[in-house]
Design a protein around this motif. Structure first.
Motif, mmCIF file in Angstrom:
data_model
loop_
_atom_site.group_PDB
_atom_site.id
_atom_site.type_symbol
_atom_site.label_atom_id
_atom_site.label_comp_id
_atom_site.label_asym_id
_atom_site.label_seq_id
_atom_site.Cartn_x
_atom_site.Cartn_y
_atom_site.Cartn_z
ATOM 1 N N ARG A 184 -88.522 -22.601 -9.123
ATOM 2 C CA ARG A 184 -89.240 -23.254 -8.010
ATOM 3 C C ARG A 184 -89.970 -22.233 -7.139
ATOM 4 N NH1 ARG A 184 -84.098 -26.332 -6.619
ATOM 5 N NH2 ARG A 184 -84.274 -28.243 -7.823
ATOM 6 N N LYS A 185 -89.327 -21.102 -6.885
ATOM 7 C CA LYS A 185 -89.885 -20.093 -5.966
ATOM 8 C C LYS A 185 -90.914 -19.179 -6.623
ATOM 9 C CE LYS A 185 -86.075 -19.670 -2.721
ATOM 10 N NZ LYS A 185 -85.075 -18.757 -2.146
ATOM 11 N N LYS A 186 -90.962 -19.156 -7.936
ATOM 12 C CA LYS A 186 -91.886 -18.259 -8.630
ATOM 13 C C LYS A 186 -93.318 -18.547 -8.197
ATOM 14 C CE LYS A 186 -93.077 -15.325 -11.843
ATOM 15 N NZ LYS A 186 -92.794 -13.932 -11.707
ATOM 16 N N ASP A 187 -94.033 -17.518 -7.904
ATOM 17 C CA ASP A 187 -95.431 -17.645 -7.509
ATOM 18 C C ASP A 187 -96.224 -18.221 -8.682
ATOM 19 O OD1 ASP A 187 -98.053 -17.341 -6.691
ATOM 20 O OD2 ASP A 187 -97.847 -15.227 -6.167
ATOM 21 N N GLY A 188 -96.814 -19.381 -8.458
ATOM 22 C CA GLY A 188 -97.585 -20.043 -9.504
ATOM 23 C C GLY A 188 -98.750 -19.206 -10.004
ATOM 24 N N ALA A 189 -99.300 -18.384 -9.139
ATOM 25 C CA ALA A 189 -100.412 -17.515 -9.554
ATOM 26 C C ALA A 189 -99.956 -16.527 -10.619
ATOM 27 C CB ALA A 189 -100.977 -16.777 -8.349
ATOM 28 N N ALA A 190 -98.699 -16.112 -10.555
ATOM 29 C CA ALA A 190 -98.187 -15.183 -11.576
ATOM 30 C C ALA A 190 -98.187 -15.855 -12.943
ATOM 31 C CB ALA A 190 -96.783 -14.712 -11.200
ATOM 32 N N ARG A 191 -97.748 -17.131 -12.991
ATOM 33 C CA ARG A 191 -97.767 -17.858 -14.268
ATOM 34 C C ARG A 191 -99.199 -18.027 -14.762
ATOM 35 N NH1 ARG A 191 -93.747 -20.839 -11.620
ATOM 36 N NH2 ARG A 191 -95.290 -22.401 -10.988
ATOM 37 N N ALA A 192 -100.082 -18.414 -13.879
ATOM 38 C CA ALA A 192 -101.481 -18.621 -14.259
ATOM 39 C C ALA A 192 -102.125 -17.321 -14.736
ATOM 40 C CB ALA A 192 -102.261 -19.207 -13.081
ATOM 41 N N ASN A 193 -101.858 -16.219 -14.034
ATOM 42 C CA ASN A 193 -102.425 -14.926 -14.436
ATOM 43 C C ASN A 193 -101.883 -14.478 -15.783
ATOM 44 O OD1 ASN A 193 -104.066 -14.659 -12.192
ATOM 45 N ND2 ASN A 193 -102.525 -13.562 -11.019
ATOM 46 N N LEU A 194 -100.602 -14.733 -16.021
ATOM 47 C CA LEU A 194 -100.022 -14.401 -17.322
ATOM 48 C C LEU A 194 -100.726 -15.180 -18.424
ATOM 49 C CD1 LEU A 194 -97.860 -12.973 -19.029
ATOM 50 C CD2 LEU A 194 -96.317 -14.860 -18.480
ATOM 51 N N GLY A 195 -100.910 -16.471 -18.206
ATOM 52 C CA GLY A 195 -101.615 -17.286 -19.194
ATOM 53 C C GLY A 195 -103.037 -16.814 -19.414
ATOM 54 N N GLY A 196 -103.720 -16.474 -18.331
ATOM 55 C CA GLY A 196 -105.093 -15.976 -18.447
ATOM 56 C C GLY A 196 -105.168 -14.680 -19.231
ATOM 57 N N SER A 197 -104.194 -13.800 -19.041
ATOM 58 C CA SER A 197 -104.220 -12.533 -19.774
ATOM 59 C C SER A 197 -103.929 -12.747 -21.256
ATOM 60 C CB SER A 197 -103.231 -11.526 -19.173
ATOM 61 O OG SER A 197 -101.904 -11.935 -19.376
ATOM 62 N N VAL A 198 -103.089 -13.734 -21.566
ATOM 63 C CA VAL A 198 -102.809 -14.040 -22.979
ATOM 64 C C VAL A 198 -104.069 -14.580 -23.644
ATOM 65 C CG1 VAL A 198 -101.518 -15.563 -24.523
ATOM 66 C CG2 VAL A 198 -100.335 -14.380 -22.673
ATOM 67 N N VAL A 199 -104.730 -15.522 -22.982
ATOM 68 C CA VAL A 199 -105.958 -16.103 -23.539
ATOM 69 C C VAL A 199 -107.023 -15.034 -23.735
ATOM 70 C CG1 VAL A 199 -107.878 -17.679 -23.024
ATOM 71 C CG2 VAL A 199 -105.521 -18.429 -22.664
ATOM 72 N N ALA A 200 -107.126 -14.111 -22.793
ATOM 73 C CA ALA A 200 -108.135 -13.051 -22.871
ATOM 74 C C ALA A 200 -107.744 -11.924 -23.828
ATOM 75 C CB ALA A 200 -108.386 -12.478 -21.480
ATOM 76 N N GLY A 201 -106.519 -11.959 -24.324
ATOM 77 C CA GLY A 201 -106.071 -10.901 -25.229
ATOM 78 C C GLY A 201 -105.705 -9.615 -24.515
ATOM 79 N N ASN A 202 -105.404 -9.702 -23.219
ATOM 80 C CA ASN A 202 -105.074 -8.515 -22.425
ATOM 81 C C ASN A 202 -103.577 -8.230 -22.458
ATOM 82 O OD1 ASN A 202 -107.742 -8.233 -21.680
ATOM 83 N ND2 ASN A 202 -107.483 -9.445 -19.826
ATOM 84 N N PHE A 203 -103.086 -7.949 -23.634
ATOM 85 C CA PHE A 203 -101.682 -7.598 -23.782
ATOM 86 C C PHE A 203 -101.555 -6.650 -24.966
ATOM 87 C CE2 PHE A 203 -102.492 -11.463 -26.136
ATOM 88 C CZ PHE A 203 -101.914 -11.220 -27.368
ATOM 89 N N THR A 204 -100.477 -5.920 -24.992
ATOM 90 C CA THR A 204 -100.231 -4.977 -26.079
ATOM 91 C C THR A 204 -99.487 -5.698 -27.194
ATOM 92 O OG1 THR A 204 -100.086 -3.217 -24.436
ATOM 93 C CG2 THR A 204 -99.218 -2.733 -26.625
ATOM 94 N N ASN A 205 -99.867 -5.428 -28.412
ATOM 95 C CA ASN A 205 -99.260 -6.064 -29.569
ATOM 96 C C ASN A 205 -97.846 -5.505 -29.763
ATOM 97 O OD1 ASN A 205 -98.421 -6.812 -32.154
ATOM 98 N ND2 ASN A 205 -100.510 -6.785 -32.950
ATOM 99 N N GLU A 206 -96.854 -6.309 -29.426
ATOM 100 C CA GLU A 206 -95.469 -5.841 -29.512
ATOM 101 C C GLU A 206 -95.041 -5.534 -30.938
ATOM 102 O OE1 GLU A 206 -95.105 -10.360 -29.644
ATOM 103 O OE2 GLU A 206 -96.327 -8.953 -28.537
ATOM 104 N N THR A 207 -95.641 -6.189 -31.914
ATOM 105 C CA THR A 207 -95.262 -5.890 -33.303
ATOM 106 C C THR A 207 -95.690 -4.489 -33.693
ATOM 107 O OG1 THR A 207 -97.272 -6.914 -34.211
ATOM 108 C CG2 THR A 207 -95.330 -8.322 -33.972
ATOM 109 N N GLU A 208 -96.820 -4.026 -33.175
ATOM 110 C CA GLU A 208 -97.267 -2.655 -33.445
ATOM 111 C C GLU A 208 -96.395 -1.644 -32.710
ATOM 112 O OE1 GLU A 208 -99.597 -1.262 -35.574
ATOM 113 O OE2 GLU A 208 -99.537 -3.289 -36.403
#
Length: 134
Positions: A41-65
């Motif tokens: 409940r207390k989690k900042d909703g912007a953090a969830r949205a930003n995480l989703g946006g970074s996933v869609v944009a491909g802004n993450f490191t490939n953990e399998t590599e």
């Protein structure tokens, strides 16, 4: 995918979504600690949205590599009754430094084995640290 995966990136969660999301971290039938629901409940909703946006944009490191190229010991602890992450995901990964050459399954636990079965979780962590000489 677990049904709650769809709400992971929502900036606004209803009360029902908050409870369902917190519940997904535990094995079915587990008595969910109120502080987990409150934390969602207390989690900042912007953090969830930003995480989703970074996933869609491909802004993450490939953990399998990362795992494939690791030189330090790696331990993966996976709850036996995990709802969010399919254990089969690990099957085809190349993990040359995987401790005991296997994902360690924590019995009677879901996504939060450190909470649901702390004795088994702590024992595995202790053994990993001891075995890896850390």
């Amino acid at each position: 995918p677990h049904p709650t995966n769809g709400i992971l990136y929502n900036p606004e969660l209803s009360e029902e979504e908050s409870v369902n999301f917190a519940t997904s971290f535990f094995q079915e039938g587990y008595d969910i600690p109120p502080q987990f629901i409150e934390g969602v409940r207390k989690k900042d909703g912007a953090a969830r949205a930003n995480l989703g946006g970074s996933v869609v944009a491909g802004n993450f490191t490939n953990e399998t590599e990362i795992v494939k190229n690791m030189t330090q010991p790696l331990a993966i602890l996976h709850g036996e009754k995990e709802l969010l992450i399919n254990g089969d995901f690990f099957t085809d990964l190349e993990m040359p430094t995987l401790w005991r050459s296997a994902v360690q399954v924590v019995p009677d636990a879901g996504h939060t084995p450190q909470w649901e079965n702390p004795d088994a979780f702590n024992q595995l962590i202790t053994e990993f640290v001891t075995d890896s000489g850390s």
